[in-house]
Design an enzyme around this catalytic site. Structure first.
Site, PDB file in Angstrom:
ATOM      1  N   ARG A 120     -12.374  -8.372   9.516  1.00  0.00           N
ATOM      2  CA  ARG A 120     -11.799  -9.648   9.066  1.00  0.00           C
ATOM      3  C   ARG A 120     -11.358 -10.472  10.272  1.00  0.00           C
ATOM      4  NH1 ARG A 120      -8.265  -6.735   4.298  1.00  0.00           N
ATOM      5  NH2 ARG A 120      -9.732  -7.095   2.608  1.00  0.00           N
ATOM      6  N   HIS A 132      -2.994   0.464   8.392  1.00  0.00           N
ATOM      7  CA  HIS A 132      -3.783  -0.463   7.565  1.00  0.00           C
ATOM      8  C   HIS A 132      -2.793  -1.009   6.536  1.00  0.00           C
ATOM      9  CE1 HIS A 132      -6.765  -2.207   4.969  1.00  0.00           C
ATOM     10  NE2 HIS A 132      -6.491  -1.377   3.987  1.00  0.00           N
ATOM     11  N   ARG A 143       0.832  -1.196   0.000  1.00  0.00           N
ATOM     12  CA  ARG A 143       0.000   0.000   0.000  1.00  0.00           C
ATOM     13  C   ARG A 143       0.873   1.254   0.000  1.00  0.00           C
ATOM     14  NH1 ARG A 143      -2.833  -3.504   3.740  1.00  0.00           N
ATOM     15  NH2 ARG A 143      -4.728  -4.255   2.760  1.00  0.00           N
ATOM     16  N   ASP A 200      -9.940  -4.493   8.565  1.00  0.00           N
ATOM     17  CA  ASP A 200      -9.073  -5.529   9.147  1.00  0.00           C
ATOM     18  C   ASP A 200      -9.678  -6.054  10.455  1.00  0.00           C
ATOM     19  OD1 ASP A 200      -6.258  -4.489   7.582  1.00  0.00           O
ATOM     20  OD2 ASP A 200      -7.813  -3.030   8.058  1.00  0.00           O
TER      21      ASP A 200
END
Ligand code: NAD
Length: 316
Positions: free
Chosen positions: A151, A175, A85, A148
């Site tokens: 998840r 993140h 990212r 997240d």
């Protein structure tokens, strides 16, 4: 109530669809450089409206975002397979420098919700730009580790055989690759996780924890390898954050916002549990005091990763 989405790609369009399904707003405007895509997505989603909630949805320009309570930014380049990212940063920072001033010009009173990656650094950049226009940083929210955390709760709930809504735990930090799970803080039905697992005779030893943590961290890479991009999870997460704002729900979410000082690092944006309501970020649970030593080291290391990326963006 009106919500605008800048960037009508996979994430933006799925977010608009999730907003319609959730029925939290009355009007949605999609803005994208690719006007044809924005119009096509708006039309496609409009055809779902008769089966769900009454929402007006259209494609438009920045002038059409006037009056929005929330403006969600999902515009930018998406992660390529194998790309981190943070490697996306240079491309997306310059896109943000052109988008954010226009959002402020036309929807100054909105809450700006950032999802484009790397979301921590771009949220910080958005808050910097907002500052220059006299807008308080608390009105800029990054989706951070909301996805997240979802998840993680889904995976742990599955392992325990318990509805994830009753598993209380968070993913903290960036993140991205340096995010981590503070296992010492997790509770199930108000009982600390290890104690709960002893009572119910469920194995959640270090190997199980490491496996769950790895699956959470690698989830985006695995999905991107399989189908090119991730959008259902983030679309649902963003629509939930919008609901919290529009209904002033004062929910605790692991979104991100610039924090003045965290474990000795000043002015950094990482996810911690934040109290979110109608005016944006209302407060932060500053966790370092509650973390064990290893977890605090991880939080600090994660904050350092984001801080360095942020500084590299200004140095470039
Ligand atoms: P995509 O390529 O499908 O969509 C991006 C859209 O942005 C495109 O339609 C493009 O035309 C538009 N765009 C580019 N520059 C623009 C500009 N200057 N003004 C207006 N629109 C512009 O990508 P995607 O899969 O939708 O992903 C979007 C972003 O969301 C990526 O950065 C991705 O990494 C991020 N993402 C974040 C999370 C999270 O948890 N925060 C999860 C998944 C994806």
């Amino acid at each position: 109530m009106k919500v605008s989405v800048i960037g009508a790609g996979d994430v933006g369009a799925t977010t608009a669809y999730a907003l319609v399904m959730r029925g939290v707003c009355r009007e949605i405007v999609l803005v994208d450089l690719n006007k044809e895509r924005a119009r096509a997505e708006a039309d496609d989603i409009l055809h779902a409206v008769p089966f769900t909630h009454p929402v007006r949805i259209s494609a438009g320009d920045y002038a059409d975002i006037r009056g929005s309570r929330v403006v969600i930014i999902t515009a930018g380049a998406a992660q390529k397979p194998g790309e981190t990212r943070l490697e996306l940063l240079a491309r997306n920072a310059s896109i943000f420098r052109s988008i954010v001033p226009q959002v402020i010009e036309y929807a100054r009173d909105s809450i700006i919700l950032v999802a484009t990656n790397p979301v921590d650094v771009l949220t910080h950049l958005t808050a910097d730009i907002a500052d220059k226009y006299g807008i308080h940083r608390s009105r800029v929210i990054g989706s951070g580790t909301t996805l997240d955390t979802a998840r993680f709760r889904a995976l742990l709930g599955e392992h325990l055989g318990i509805d994830p809504q009753h598993v209380h735990g968070y993913v903290l930090g960036e993140h991205g690759d340096s995010e981590f799970i503070p296992w010492s803080l997790i509770t199930v039905g108000g009982v600390p996780l290890d104690e709960f697992c002893r009572q119910w005779d469920i194995c959640t030893d270090d190997a199980v924890k490491a496996m769950i943590e790895q699956q959470v961290r690698d989830a985006a890479y695995a999905i991107i390898n399989g189908k090119g991009s991730t959008y259902y999870g983030i679309g649902s997460a963003l629509s939930r954050i919008v609901e919290v704002i529009l209904r002033d729900q004062r929910a605790l979410l692991t979104v991100c916002t610039p924090i003045r000082e965290l474990s000795g690092i000043s002015n950094v944006t990482v996810s911690l549990p934040h109290l979110v309501g109608g005016q944006g970020i209302l407060d932060t649970i500053l966790l370092p005091l509650n973390l064990d030593e290893t977890e605090e080291t991880k939080l600090r290391a994660s904050a350092e990763v984001v801080k360095q990326a942020y500084e590299s963006m200004y140095a470039a």
